[in-house]
Design a protein around this motif. Structure first.
Motif, mmCIF file in Angstrom:
data_model
loop_
_atom_site.group_PDB
_atom_site.id
_atom_site.type_symbol
_atom_site.label_atom_id
_atom_site.label_comp_id
_atom_site.label_asym_id
_atom_site.label_seq_id
_atom_site.Cartn_x
_atom_site.Cartn_y
_atom_site.Cartn_z
ATOM 1 N N SER A 52 133.370 75.664 74.514
ATOM 2 C CA SER A 52 134.453 74.710 74.290
ATOM 3 C C SER A 52 134.357 74.078 72.911
ATOM 4 O O SER A 52 133.300 74.112 72.258
ATOM 5 C CB SER A 52 134.446 73.626 75.372
ATOM 6 O OG SER A 52 133.257 72.880 75.302
ATOM 7 N N HIS A 53 135.468 73.530 72.465
ATOM 8 C CA HIS A 53 135.577 72.854 71.161
ATOM 9 C C HIS A 53 136.033 71.435 71.469
ATOM 10 O O HIS A 53 137.166 71.227 71.917
ATOM 11 C CB HIS A 53 136.601 73.602 70.308
ATOM 12 C CG HIS A 53 136.709 73.169 68.883
ATOM 13 N ND1 HIS A 53 136.614 71.850 68.482
ATOM 14 C CD2 HIS A 53 136.902 73.892 67.736
ATOM 15 C CE1 HIS A 53 136.756 71.784 67.162
ATOM 16 N NE2 HIS A 53 136.929 73.013 66.691
ATOM 17 N N THR A 54 135.144 70.482 71.252
ATOM 18 C CA THR A 54 135.434 69.097 71.645
ATOM 19 C C THR A 54 136.092 68.306 70.511
ATOM 20 O O THR A 54 136.335 67.108 70.659
ATOM 21 C CB THR A 54 134.139 68.374 72.072
ATOM 22 O OG1 THR A 54 133.209 68.394 70.979
ATOM 23 C CG2 THR A 54 133.504 69.053 73.276
ATOM 24 N N GLY A 55 136.394 68.988 69.390
ATOM 25 C CA GLY A 55 137.012 68.300 68.265
ATOM 26 C C GLY A 55 138.520 68.203 68.392
ATOM 27 O O GLY A 55 139.080 68.401 69.477
ATOM 28 N N LYS A 56 139.164 67.884 67.258
ATOM 29 C CA LYS A 56 140.629 67.728 67.233
ATOM 30 C C LYS A 56 141.305 68.680 66.245
ATOM 31 O O LYS A 56 142.526 68.857 66.294
ATOM 32 C CB LYS A 56 140.985 66.281 66.841
ATOM 33 C CG LYS A 56 140.566 65.249 67.880
ATOM 34 C CD LYS A 56 141.285 63.932 67.637
ATOM 35 C CE LYS A 56 141.258 63.025 68.846
ATOM 36 N NZ LYS A 56 140.004 62.317 69.031
ATOM 37 N N LEU A 57 140.531 69.263 65.335
ATOM 38 C CA LEU A 57 141.115 70.093 64.283
ATOM 39 C C LEU A 57 141.602 71.429 64.845
ATOM 40 O O LEU A 57 140.997 71.985 65.754
ATOM 41 C CB LEU A 57 140.088 70.336 63.178
ATOM 42 C CG LEU A 57 139.672 69.089 62.377
ATOM 43 C CD1 LEU A 57 138.486 69.389 61.473
ATOM 44 C CD2 LEU A 57 140.846 68.569 61.562
ATOM 45 N N PRO A 58 142.700 71.960 64.288
ATOM 46 C CA PRO A 58 143.234 73.236 64.786
ATOM 47 C C PRO A 58 142.353 74.426 64.390
ATOM 48 O O PRO A 58 141.511 74.324 63.495
ATOM 49 C CB PRO A 58 144.601 73.318 64.104
ATOM 50 C CG PRO A 58 144.466 72.498 62.870
ATOM 51 C CD PRO A 58 143.501 71.389 63.210
ATOM 52 N N GLY A 107 140.256 72.629 68.315
ATOM 53 C CA GLY A 107 139.907 71.394 69.011
ATOM 54 C C GLY A 107 140.623 71.258 70.345
ATOM 55 O O GLY A 107 141.817 71.546 70.449
ATOM 56 N N GLY A 108 139.870 70.849 71.371
ATOM 57 C CA GLY A 108 140.434 70.622 72.694
ATOM 58 C C GLY A 108 140.534 71.871 73.543
ATOM 59 O O GLY A 108 140.936 71.799 74.705
#
Ligand code: CO
Length: 146
Positions: A52-58, A107-108
């Protein structure tokens, strides 16, 4: 009393030797994994990778994937992945050195993949890494195989 201690010792050794057939790894906007290593068993019929990617960047700005290869192969796999580009999730299509790989996520997002434990050898040297441009130095983990 002795019996109780013996049972406790048995239970503890059972935990140590339990099969680990899942890799759970997170990534973030700071180009990091949340752990330095993971441990799995070569005796697993199927190993599941949850990434998973817990950040916000695309994905275009800070996308990550998770690729597994031997320590001997991983740098060449990453170099060829760069040439393959984002359209191929930075993995050369059909690369036989790739044991497992996820798509690139932003992200997300969350992704997962599976592979057979028989593709790994106990005691072998393996890496889990991200092949997005410039990420390899920050995003390379040890995969320990029991
Ligand atoms: Co990355």
């Amino acid at each position: 009393m002795r019996t109780a201690l013996f049972l406790i010792a048995l239970a503890a050794s059972g935990l140590v030797h339990a099969e680990s057939c899942t890799i759970n790894l997170k990534s973030n906007d700071a180009m990091q994994f949340d752990q330095r290593s993971a441990t799995v068993s070569s005796t697993c019929k199927t190993i599941t990778v949850n990434f998973s990617h817990t950040g916000k960047l695309p994905a275009q700005a800070m996308g990550h994937n998770l690729v597994i290869a031997t320590a001997a192969d991983y740098q060449a796999v990453a170099q060829d992945g760069l040439k393959a580009g984002l359209a191929n999730n930075y993995v050369k299509p059909g690369d036989p050195r790739v044991i497992a790989s996820t798509k690139i996520i932003g992200g997300g997002q969350t992704t997962s993949t599976t592979f057979a434990g028989s593709n790994l050898k106990a005691g072998g040297a393996y890496k889990m890494f991200c092949t997005a441009p410039g990420h390899l130095g920050m995003m390379t983990d040890q995969l320990i195989v029991k």
